[in-house]
Structures are given as C-alpha cells and as structure tokens.
Scaffold this active site. Structure first.
Site, PDB file in Angstrom:
ATOM      1  N   ASP A 269      -0.734  16.798  16.420  1.00 30.75           N
ATOM      2  CA  ASP A 269      -0.689  15.355  16.226  1.00 30.75           C
ATOM      3  C   ASP A 269       0.549  14.726  16.847  1.00 30.75           C
ATOM      4  OD1 ASP A 269      -3.032  15.633  14.839  1.00 30.75           O
ATOM      5  OD2 ASP A 269      -2.422  14.362  13.173  1.00 30.75           O
TER       6      ASP A 269
ATOM      7  N   SER B 193       0.431   9.043   9.874  1.00 29.45           N
ATOM      8  CA  SER B 193       0.957  10.397   9.804  1.00 29.45           C
ATOM      9  C   SER B 193       1.648  10.579   8.463  1.00 29.45           C
ATOM     10  CB  SER B 193       1.962  10.616  10.934  1.00 29.45           C
ATOM     11  OG  SER B 193       2.736  11.765  10.697  1.00 29.45           O
TER      12      SER B 193
ATOM     13  N   GLU C  43      -3.546   7.758  14.086  1.00 26.82           N
ATOM     14  CA  GLU C  43      -2.362   7.643  13.239  1.00 26.82           C
ATOM     15  C   GLU C  43      -1.390   6.635  13.836  1.00 26.82           C
ATOM     16  OE1 GLU C  43      -2.040  12.032  11.148  1.00 26.82           O
ATOM     17  OE2 GLU C  43      -0.774  11.592  12.862  1.00 26.82           O
TER      18      GLU C  43
ATOM     19  N   CYS D  25      -2.008  23.387  11.231  1.00 28.68           N
ATOM     20  CA  CYS D  25      -1.681  21.978  11.399  1.00 28.68           C
ATOM     21  C   CYS D  25      -2.806  21.048  10.969  1.00 28.68           C
ATOM     22  CB  CYS D  25      -1.193  21.721  12.811  1.00 28.68           C
ATOM     23  SG  CYS D  25       0.474  22.423  13.051  1.00 28.68           S
ATOM     24  N   ASP D  26      -2.576  19.762  11.171  1.00 30.75           N
ATOM     25  CA  ASP D  26      -3.178  18.688  10.383  1.00 30.75           C
ATOM     26  C   ASP D  26      -4.670  18.774  10.113  1.00 30.75           C
ATOM     27  OD1 ASP D  26      -0.596  17.981  11.075  1.00 30.75           O
ATOM     28  OD2 ASP D  26      -1.030  15.859  11.025  1.00 30.75           O
ATOM     29  N   LYS D  27      -5.519  18.794  11.152  1.00 25.88           N
ATOM     30  CA  LYS D  27      -6.967  18.747  10.929  1.00 25.88           C
ATOM     31  C   LYS D  27      -7.567  20.136  10.848  1.00 25.88           C
ATOM     32  CE  LYS D  27      -5.852  14.638  11.249  1.00 25.88           C
ATOM     33  NZ  LYS D  27      -4.496  14.981  11.650  1.00 25.88           N
TER      34      LYS D  27
END
Length: 555
Positions: free
Chosen positions: A78, A468, A442, A119-121
């Site tokens: 991201d 974020s 984001e 990480c994020d997703k």
C-alpha cells in the site's frame, strides 16, 4: 483424507504419475497434503522474509507427519501504491487473493492449509479464503517492522508521509526529508505502527486463527521462525481433530475480534475486512454492532499513529493476549470458543500478563472508556462513516466547518499543499468509493499533508474512499452510500457547513431536507473514471463500504 481424491484408487493412477513427476515419494503421498500459501515477493517489505517463514512452516509440517506443498498468493504494498493509480489496485486484490486460494486449495484436494500473509489486503483475503474453503487452517504472518529512529525518537512510515507535508509547508528542508527517508523503515516487516497489516494480524489472534504472537513478534526476531515451525505442527493437530475455520470463526469470535479491535485502536480498514470475512463464514456482521461494543469497551492502546508506541512495544508488553486478558476483567470476551491452538480462548490467555501498563493500559485506567473506532451516521452518511476515534485530538471530536469539495484525491492534495485549505475547513473527497474509484483508494497522502502542514488539530477530512491505518486526525472514511451511486456526499456543495460529533456518532451537513431533494433532482454524476480489465469487473460486482465492499452477483 480429503487428499485421497487425488491420491487413492485406480482412477487416480494418472494423478499419482504427476506426483511422481513432482518428485514426491509414495511415503509423502500417504501423508496429509498441507497447502502452504506463501505470499513472498520482492516488492513488499512485509513479504521479503516470507521465504524463510515458509521454510520453517514446511519443516514444522514435515516434523508432525504431513507433506507440505507450497503455492503463491499476490500482495500489493500500500505504501508504494499510495497516491497514484496503483492504489486502485490495493483493496481489489483482497478478492483476487481469496479467489485464487480457493481455486488452488479445492483443485488439489489439500487436507489442511497454512496461510502466510503479512500486509494489508493479503491477511483479510486469506481469511476470506479460509472461511470459504473451510478445511483446517492456521495463520502465521511475516511480522511487523521494527520502528525507525530519527533524531533519537521512534518513527514509522506515517512520519515519512507527514514529513512530505512539512516540506511543502516550509517546516523542513530537503536534506531533512532525505534523513527521514533513510531512517524510518529500518527492517523488513509490515510497517511498525498499528496500521492495517498489523491490525489484521493482531485480529487473527483475537479471531482464533493465529497462534500467540502472530500479530506482534517482530519480523526480524528468530522467535518468529520458531512460531512458523509451531504453526506447521499445529495444522497437523487441527487436521487430526478436524477443527475447521468455520468452527473457529463463529459470530461470537467476530464479536471478540471487534472488541479487541476497539481496545487496540486498530485501523479503520478493519471495518471493511471483518464484515467481508464474516460474510464468507456465513456470519452477517452489521456495523451497527460496532458502536454498541465500543460503548462498553475501553481503549487500552495508543500505538502509532495515535501515540508514541509501536508494535515492538506491544510485543514486549505481552501482546494481544495481554490485551485480551485485560478485557476479561470486565467480562468483555467470549472465552469458551475453540481456536486454532486446539484450545479455548480462556486456555490461551490464562497465563498472559500485562508487562507494561504504559503500553497496554489496565482496564481501570484506559485512554478512554469507549473503543478506538466509531461508526457515524447522519444525513451525510445515512448508512455509515468510520473514524479512528483514538487517533483524533480532543478539540476535533466535535467540529463544524465549511465544506471544501473535491471530486478526486489529486485535486484535494493540490489544494492542501497549495495552502488553499485553512483551519476550520472540512475537506470532502468524493467519487473515490468502491465503485467510484473504483477500488476505494486510501487517503494517506492528503491526511499526511494536512498533518504535516500543521492543520491536524483544526481540519477534518471526509471521504467515500478509505484511510490507511497510518492516517490520524479527524479522518472519516467509508461514507456510504458513496457518491458514484448518488449518496448524499455527492450533493455537498462548496461552503456547506459540515457538523461532526464523534462522541454522539453523528455526521451531518446543515442543509435542509428540501434543499437536498432539490439538489438530488438536479444531480448528475461526475465523469466516471474509464477502466478496463479487472477494475471494470470489480466495479460491476462491488457493494458499498458499509457492507465491507464485498463482491456480489446482481440478480
């Protein structure tokens, strides 16, 4: 065993010949086949160590009598995707990851899975896949980055983005910016604050899908290698006992996750991901429950960007289990639920101790009596808007100001850095929702610019996009319905007075109902971004932010 469908019987002789081509022995074929979903790549700092985690998991599986079989999952960074067209491709990968993992797991008849995200997703995508596939599964992440050090103070990626805003405001020079650049991200791992990746990895522990320390043990610690070996061994126990994700991820487990979310002060993105994961598990998670839980859950942690502590500090203080142990003092968790450890929540946290009350506040002395996230509603957000309350300064908890309206992120950033946004303003960024973006970008660049220019305690930002976990301040995202489908955020005009009341969970524009109806009759959507390929398909299928931006076939 499930894998017998590809290993046993005369009809499977061709299948066995292909296993021979892969170099598997008869002895290996007779053991349970464990799929290891390895998200390793060379573009995401949180994933560059996953090759080592994977090797440790493989060893753990083999030691416990299984046959490990590795296959990949994608991941987007991201931070690198931020602020350009790349951010349209972040949230959308969540569903690609879930879909591709489902395909691999079911096509090859695996008996169990070990998910290795970071990480994020990547984390929610694999949790969605686990719930959908529903075979015994354990999660082990790559772990968080250590905090950087700038002039003797701990810093992280959010500091870097804010430094860009400080440069635009003339507060620092390019030499100082370069110094930040060299020191804020010192190791591999997911960025060191309570951002989305670390939020979701911590919530794997709260949900019961990850082992102790999965969310907090730093990426560079050898302890994480040992954790990975134990994850490989543990999945074999789950296969033997046939404990599956839907046995673990029950409605009560999601209530536990939301409660821990409130105590930790997690990223607002958790309000997108938890409903989506729950949906795959057959649990409908209405965000209205978030405020009910928040009202009785104390906020115990202020990790960056909300405060000066980092994931390494939470780990040393006792980690997620210590936070959960504090919450049981007020009887806020369901403790009789089975978890991926093979034990109940109560058994898992029995020996947990809060080792640092400055990092994990005791329930008797919380940062606030209410949780770290609030869901707002009103005539600007009839379905919902989400804010990380624990990262909002007191003077912005209630705010009124004139709307400064932008139909895309880029225009807003230009105005902020150009000095056109002043104290008291409410920046509105629309047509950035799940459909409008598409992909629900984001807004770390504009929030960081606001903070860096010294406006963090006097300017709010509202969007149908998202934020974020590194964003701080009065940043209200996920406004639903979004502008692209005619939500009220599309009707806001420059200068309208926006009223924000976070303690009372309200978000309104001071415009009469009659005037809004008149505007609605005249409304024409802004020009839709022309997209092709996956983004075009995503736009057709995606639902609203308050439903977790899940994909749904129209009937």
């Amino acid at each position: 065993m499930r894998s017998d469908s590809v290993k046993q019987g005369t009809a499977q002789a061709p299948h066995r010949s292909l296993f021979n081509a892969l170099g598997y022995t008869e002895e290996e074929r007779k053991r349970p086949l464990i799929g290891i979903v390895n998200s390793y790549n060379e573009i995401v700092p949180g994933h560059m160590n996953l090759d080592k985690i994977t090797e440790a998991v493989k060893l753990g599986v083999a030691m416990a009598g299984g046959t490990p079989v590795v296959f990949p999952a994608i991941a987007v960074c991201d931070g690198i995707a931020m602020g350009h067209v790349g951010m349209k491709y972040s949230l959308v990968t969540r569903d690609l990851i879930a879909d591709s993992t489902e395909c691999m797991a079911l096509a090859h008849g695996f008996d169990g899975l070990v998910m290795i995200p970071n990480c994020d997703k990547n984390v929610p995508g694999l949790l969605m896949a686990a719930a959908r596939v529903n075979i015994p599964t354990v999660f082990v992440s790559g772990g968080p980055m250590l905090a950087g050090h700038v002039h003797g103070k701990k810093r992280s990626l959010s500091s870097m983005f804010e430094a860009v805003g400080e440069l635009a405001a003339g507060k620092i020079d390019e030499e100082e910016l370069a110094y930040f650049e060299e020191h804020v991200c010192p190791t591999c791992g997911s960025c060191s604050g309570m951002y989305t990746a670390n939020s979701m990895n911590c919530l794997t522990e709260a949900l019961g899908m990850g082992l102790r320390g999965n969310g907090t043990i730093p990426a560079v610690y050898s302890e994480r290698i040992r954790l990975a070996k134990h994850a490989g061994m543990k999945v074999m126990e789950l296969v033997e006992k046939n404990i599956r994700p839907r046995d673990i991820m029950t409605e009560k487990a999601f209530m536990n996750a939301l409660t821990v979310d409130m105590a930790l002060g997690c990223s607002t993105n958790s309000m997108l991901h938890l409903p989506a994961i729950a949906h795959e598990a057959g649990v409908e998670l209405n965000l209205d429950i978030a405020n009910e839980l928040s009202a009785k859950t104390p906020n115990l942690c202020h990790l960056a960007p909300a405060g000066p502590t980092y994931m390494e500090d939470l780990n040393e203080a006792g980690g997620v289990y210590a936070v959960m142990k504090e919450l049981t003092k007020k009887d806020l968790l369901y403790t009789d639920l089975i978890t991926a450890t093979g034990k109940t929540v109560a058994e898992n946290i029995k020996d947990a101790v809060n080792l640092n009350p400055d990092v994990i506040r005791p329930v008797e002395n919380p940062y606030s009596e209410t949780g770290g996230i609030a869901v707002l509603k009103g005539n600007l957000a009839p379905d919902s808007g989400v804010v990380k309350r624990s990262a909002v300064v007191p003077e912005m908890m209630v705010h009124e100001g004139p709307a400064r309206v932008f139909d895309c992120e880029e225009d807003a950033i230009e105005a902020i850095k150009g000095g056109k946004i002043v104290a008291g303003d409410v920046v509105v960024i629309r047509y950035e929702g799940p459909k409008g973006g598409p992909g629900m970008r984001e807004m770390l660049n504009p929030t960081s610019a606001i903070a860096g220019m010294g406006l963090g305690s006097s300017v709010a930002l509202i969007t149908d996009g998202r934020f974020s976990g590194a964003s701080r301040g009065a940043s209200i995202g996920h406004v639903s319905p979004e502008a692209a489908v005619g939500g009220p955020i599309a009707l806001v005009k420059e200068g309208d007075i926006i009223s924000i009341d976070i303690p009372n969970n309200s978000l309104n524009m001071k415009v009469s109902g009659e005037e809004l109806e008149r505007r609605r009759a005249e409304w024409k959507p802004a020009k839709v971004n022309e997209v092709t390929g996956y983004l075009a398909r995503y736009r057709e299928l995606v639902t609203s932010g308050n439903r977790g931006a899940i994909l749904e076939i129209r009937k």
